[in-house]
Structure formats: structure tokens, C-alpha cells
Design an enzyme around this catalytic site. Structure first.
Site, PDB file in Angstrom:
ATOM      1  N   GLU A  14     -11.358  -5.603  -1.698  1.00 54.71           N
ATOM      2  CA  GLU A  14     -12.072  -4.725  -0.779  1.00 54.71           C
ATOM      3  C   GLU A  14     -12.306  -3.383  -1.472  1.00 54.71           C
ATOM      4  O   GLU A  14     -11.413  -2.849  -2.134  1.00 54.71           O
ATOM      5  CB  GLU A  14     -11.221  -4.533   0.472  1.00 54.71           C
ATOM      6  CG  GLU A  14     -11.706  -3.465   1.422  1.00 54.71           C
ATOM      7  CD  GLU A  14     -10.668  -3.128   2.488  1.00 54.71           C
ATOM      8  OE1 GLU A  14     -11.055  -2.482   3.478  1.00 54.71           O
ATOM      9  OE2 GLU A  14      -9.483  -3.500   2.326  1.00 54.71           O
ATOM     10  N   ASP A  66       5.322  -0.138  -8.567  1.00 52.40           N
ATOM     11  CA  ASP A  66       4.696   0.690  -9.610  1.00 52.40           C
ATOM     12  C   ASP A  66       4.082   1.913  -8.946  1.00 52.40           C
ATOM     13  O   ASP A  66       2.932   2.273  -9.199  1.00 52.40           O
ATOM     14  CB  ASP A  66       3.635  -0.134 -10.348  1.00 52.40           C
ATOM     15  CG  ASP A  66       3.173   0.527 -11.645  1.00 52.40           C
ATOM     16  OD1 ASP A  66       3.785   1.525 -12.065  1.00 52.40           O
ATOM     17  OD2 ASP A  66       2.186   0.049 -12.241  1.00 52.40           O
TER      18      ASP A  66
END
Length: 287
Positions: free
Chosen positions: A91, A192
Site C-alpha cells: 500500500e 528494526d
């Protein structure tokens, strides 16, 4: 691009004709593109065919985080390979500057995400941290998981490249010392979460992306947010008011960010080895 449009059409069931594609800067591992089609705009990552497994893992991770219904991520559309490339289609979310309450909202939502826990530490497949393989073999012991599949794995990679660290074995033997009175839960993690992997919509809603997801101690996500900056007091205050961290998190922050400094040393070299050695010295002299 037309083959990717066909893959989007097969995944979405909506007719998708190619219109244009333009590069997006910012990443250092993948080529990123903004793809315009008749069915909408998409964010596309492309890389060597060997990255297909990494794209699959990222797609799964984004879907799992989305299922928590806590913090927004770009929804995965499809992944695959063609013409010498692998790709991941997501998206497209237009990013803007944070609003005054955006960082507080990010802290609250991250804490809510961390409340979603698994039955063990690890994940159902290996993935990557940057371009480095991240092993995720399940374990019922966080201490063993972090010792074996995070620090020891990075120490071994460093040794293969000719870099060794003084007192690394002593640190690995003493990891349990940092968890006296604290038993982490296997929270779903971004994995992360540095300042480059969070953004904000035009309405100020926080969005996290580029995950290296697994189930682990939530403090690892929070530790990495401090490594390169980008998160302010509102973020931490909101997180703490939602789910306070346990005592000892300040020294564990060094333990957890050591993993990332070792990984940066293995990826980029430079001065990361010196910083990692200083962190090891600090940890083994603790108390």
C-alpha cells in the site's frame, strides 16, 4: 512493471493497468518505486532474485502487525519475481511531518502492539536485519534465544570477516545477570525500529515499516529507537504511561543495541567495531 501490475490484479481481483513508475529515494538496500496504475498508487521494492525470501518475510510481518489493529503499517499486496528481479508491492501511504501529538500516539500504539504476545521467543521463519540473515528458531528461554540467535550469531559473522571482540565469551556467559527479577514476555516486535522506519501521514497518524519482526523482549524495540534518534520525550512518556518498562532497562538497552552495532560492523565496517567493544567492556564491568 507491467508484470507487477498483473500480479497486483491477480492479488486484488481488480483490473490494474500500468500508468507510470518513479523512483523513491531513502533506502540503501532495495530500489523503491512509486507505481501509478488504473487501480491506484502502490509502493514497490525491487532487488536481486535472492531477496525473494526476505520480501516474503516482510509481507508476512506487515500482515501480522496489521492484525494487531494497534499501529498502522503499509498493507502488503503481493510479492514475487520476474525478469531477473524480486519485488514486494505495498500500500502506498503519503508521508508528512508529525503533528504535535504524533509521537505520543506512536508511543501509545507501540505499547499496545507489544501487548500482543506469542507462545515462545522467535518466529516462524528466518528474516533479515538490514541485509543480514536473522535466525529465529523458537525458544522458550529469552536469555538463550538472545544469546545464541542474536549476539553469538553476530560475533560469529564478525569472526568470519576477521573481526574479533575481547571478552565476548565472558559476556555471553553472563547474559543471565541482566535479567534478575525480570522475565520478558514474547511480544511481537517491529525488530528494526530506528527513526528511518517510522513516518506520519498527513493527518499525523504514525506508520511503521521495513520490519524485522519476531517475538521477543519489547525493550529491544525501545532500545533501538534511541540508537540513532528521531524519537522525542513525548514518545517515551506515552509508552511508559501505557506500559512501563521494568527496572534494569537502562543496562539492558546497551545489551540490546550491541546487537545492532555488531550488525552494522558486519555490514559496513568503520568505527562500529570500536563502539561495540566499548559496549562489551561496559556490560562485563556492570556492578
Amino acid at each position: 512493471m507491467r508484470a507487477i501490475c498483473q500480479a497486483i490484479e491477480e492479488a486484488s481481483g481488480e483490473g490494474t493497468e500500468f500508468r507510470s513508475a518513479s523512483p523513491i529515494s531513502g533506502g540503501c538496500i532495495n530500489n523503491a518505486l512509486r507505481l501509478e496504475t488504473s487501480s491506484g498508487t502502490y509502493f514497490v521494492k525491487k532487488n536481486h532474485p535472492s531477496f525473494l525470501a526476505a520480501f516474503e518475510a516482510e509481507s508476512i510481518a506487515l500482515a501480522q502487525i496489521a492484525e494487531t489493529q494497534t499501529i498502522r503499517v503499509p498493507l502488503p499486496i503481493c510479492y514475487g519475481s520476474n525478469e531477473g528481479d524480486s519485488y514486494l508491492v505495498l500500500e502506498y501511504i503519503g508521508m508528512s511531518s508529525p503533528r504535535p501529538n504524533s509521537q505520543a500516539e506512536a508511543g501509545q500504539r507501540l505499547a499496545a502492539m507489544h501487548r500482543n504476545c506469542g507462545e515462545a521467543f522467535g518466529w516462524n521463519k528466518d528474516n533479515t536485519i538490514g541485509a543480514t540473515r536473522q535466525p529465529n528458531l523458537y525458544s522458550n528461554s529469552w536469555i538463550e534465544f538472545y544469546r545464541d540467535h542474536r549476539l553469538q550469531f553476530q560475533f560469529e559473522l564478525a569472526a568470519q570477516g576477521g573481526q574479533t571482540f575481547h571478552n565476548a565469551e565472558i559476556l555471553l556467559e553472563r547474559i543471565g545477570d541482566f535479567f534478575e527479577g525480570y522475565q520478558p514476555e514474547p511480544s511481537i516486535l517491529h525488530g528494526d525500529l530506528w527513526g528511518g522506519n517510522i513516518g506520519y501521514t498527513q493527518e499525523g497518524e504514525p506508520v511503521i515499516f521495513d520490519p524485522a519482526t519476531y517475538y521477543g523482549d519489547r525493550e529491544t524495540d525501545l532500545a533501538f529507537t534511541e540508537m540513532f534518534g528521531g524519537f522525542g520525550p513525548d514518545f517515551y512518556n506515552a509508552y511508559e504511561s501505557t506500559w512501563p518498562r521494568h527496572s534494569g532497562h537502562e543496562i539492558r538497552k546497551t545489551l540490546y543495541n550491541l546487537y545492532h552495532y555488531l550488525n552494522h560492523q558486519n555490514l559496513f565496517g568503520g568505527g562500529y567495531a570500536n563502539t561495540a567493544q566499548s559496549m562489551i567492556n561496559q556490560l562485563i564491568s556492570w556492578r
